[in-house]
Motif scaffolding. Structure first.
Motif, PDB file in Angstrom:
ATOM      1  N   GLU A 179      56.653 -19.285 124.252  1.00  0.00           N
ATOM      2  CA  GLU A 179      57.782 -18.442 124.615  1.00  0.00           C
ATOM      3  C   GLU A 179      58.700 -18.019 123.579  1.00  0.00           C
ATOM      4  N   ARG A 209      60.754 -22.800 121.991  1.00  0.00           N
ATOM      5  CA  ARG A 209      60.654 -21.415 121.862  1.00  0.00           C
ATOM      6  C   ARG A 209      61.208 -20.890 120.573  1.00  0.00           C
ATOM      7  N   THR A 221      59.968 -13.664 126.553  1.00  0.00           N
ATOM      8  CA  THR A 221      58.796 -13.246 127.322  1.00  0.00           C
ATOM      9  C   THR A 221      57.631 -14.412 126.768  1.00  0.00           C
ATOM     10  N   ARG A 222      56.562 -14.345 127.300  1.00  0.00           N
ATOM     11  CA  ARG A 222      55.327 -15.598 126.859  1.00  0.00           C
ATOM     12  C   ARG A 222      54.414 -14.674 126.158  1.00  0.00           C
TER      13      ARG A 222
END
Length: 275
Positions: free
Chosen positions: A130, A55, A107-108
């Motif tokens: 992400e 991430r 968010t992606r």
């Protein structure tokens, strides 16, 4: 004199043959084999920090680099789950693309990278990653409650955290959308650091349908401050009811949608004690 037309005819055919030949060989690579209509997988030509599934910190820029000494990145598009595009710049040599806009939090993203090798053949690679969720989330509650209201009714937006910075306020205003049928011009006004009102430039037309939505979710508002989800609101505007009192005649006239429906005697004080 009869030879001239024949020479011109031969030249015309030669030029035509050259044109056809050039068109036929335009799709061949340097080795003489036709290039594929589909781009090749450019995974080995690109380094990408989130390619390993980690991430990303939304506070840091996104960077994509070409590792091919003879190739280059030709284009990059990055879009989050809400369809918002991430702005970025490609260096002149096509070696590096770096985001210039702010990543959304929690968010992606889908990133599509286009490349070219030394022969100009197109390559492509798509990544998803992400971003880490925000530690501070700014959410908004719209008002009033769903229902039917008068033509002067404002839309309210209550924030969970104060917003004082002018640039951050502009981000909030752009993310709060008021749409109506028929379309009506209006603006948001800050009542204080945590409350906004939206008022139309003129009164709402009778029968207007109003829809209010917030696009703050994941959006960077300020320093380490990101927006959160919000519940949309729908309103209906009823009849236009106007009551106008005349202090000289001591009568009030009531109109519905421009038509007089009643005239009522009223008191507006007396000499020396006028309203």
């Amino acid at each position: 004199m009869n030879d001239t037309p024949r020479i011109r005819t031969v030249l015309s055919c030669t030029l035509l043959a050259l044109t056809v030949t050039a068109g036929a060989t335009a799709c061949a690579g340097s080795d003489g084999h036709p290039l594929s209509a589909s781009p090749y997988d450019a995974a080995d030509q690109i380094t990408f920090a989130a390619a390993d599934g980690a991430r990303l910190d939304p506070e840091k820029p996104l960077e994509i680099t070409s590792t091919d000494d003879d190739g280059r990145i030709s284009d990059v598009t990055a879009t989050d789950a809400a369809g918002r595009h991430l702005a970025g710049e490609l260096t002149a040599d096509g070696r590096t693309w770096r985001s210039t806009g702010s990543l959304a939090a929690g968010t992606r993203y889908t990133v599509r990278v286009a490349t070219e090798d030394e022969d100009g053949a197109p390559g492509a690679r798509t990544y998803t990653f992400e971003t880490a969720p925000a530690k501070r989330a700014l959410t908004v509650t719209f008002g009033p409650q769903a229902g039917t209201y008068g033509v002067g009714q404002p839309i309210t937006a209550d924030l969970t955290l104060p917003v004082k910075d002018r640039a951050a306020r502009a981000v909030v205003e752009r993310a709060l959308k008021v749409r109506s049928t028929p379309a009506v011009e209006g603006s948001w006004y800050w009542v204080d650091d945590k409350k906004l009102h939206f008022r139309p430039k003129e009164y709402w037309p009778a029968g207007t349908l109003v829809s209010v939505t917030g696009n703050l979710d994941g959006l960077r508002v300020g320093d380490k401050l990101y927006g959160g989800p919000s519940k949309p609101l729908r309103l209906k505007i009823g009849d236009r009811i106007e009551a106008v009192a005349d202090a000289e005649t001591h009568y009030m006239t009531v109109r519905r949608n421009g038509e007089v429906i009643n005239t009522i005697p009223v008191t507006t004080g007396k000499p020396g004690f006028s309203t």
